[in-house]
Every structure is written in C-alpha cells, then in structure tokens.
Design a protein around this motif. Structure first.
Motif, PDB file in Angstrom:
ATOM      1  N   VAL A   8      26.667  20.527  45.327  1.00 19.92           N
ATOM      2  CA  VAL A   8      26.704  21.582  44.319  1.00 19.92           C
ATOM      3  C   VAL A   8      27.800  22.566  44.681  1.00 19.92           C
ATOM      4  N   SER A  10      29.058  24.955  41.942  1.00 26.32           N
ATOM      5  CA  SER A  10      28.743  26.128  41.130  1.00 26.32           C
ATOM      6  C   SER A  10      28.157  25.669  39.803  1.00 26.32           C
ATOM      7  N   THR A  12      25.330  25.586  36.421  1.00 26.05           N
ATOM      8  CA  THR A  12      23.955  25.170  36.170  1.00 26.05           C
ATOM      9  C   THR A  12      23.960  23.915  35.319  1.00 26.05           C
ATOM     10  N   ALA A  14      22.780  22.434  32.140  1.00 32.36           N
ATOM     11  CA  ALA A  14      22.227  22.856  30.852  1.00 32.36           C
ATOM     12  C   ALA A  14      22.980  22.148  29.745  1.00 32.36           C
TER      13      ALA A  14
END
Length: 52
Positions: A8, A10, A12, A14
């Motif tokens: 990861v 940065s 999210t 979605a």
C-alpha cells in the motif's frame, strides 16, 4: 478468487465496479480467509514476494 502481492502506498479502495468483498491481509493472515490452503504455486509466489 484473485491473489495479488502488493504494498500500500496511498489512497483508498472505492469503486462501484469492485468485487463485493475485498480483504487486504498480511501473509500470515491468509489461513483465516483460505483455511484449506492456497494453490501451491500461488503460495510459493506470495511467500517469495512478501517475505523480502
């Protein structure tokens, strides 16, 4: 089922087009989600890619 080795950086997750469920787990947590074990070549790849 799809398996991805990643880090990861940065952001999210979605997106309405994403699968119904997504789990970001550490290598040691995989047995909680796949208790019968992964396909051996996939496990070997994840072991090598994520143990560095």
């Amino acid at each position: 089922m799809s398996y991805v080795a990643c880090a990861v950086e940065s952001g999210t997750l979605a997106d309405d087009d994403e699968p119904a469920e997504v789990a970001w787990v550490r290598l040691a947590e995989i047995p909680e989600y796949v208790p019968y074990g992964l396909f051996e070549p996939v496990q070997a790849y994840l072991n090598a890619a994520l143990s560095q």
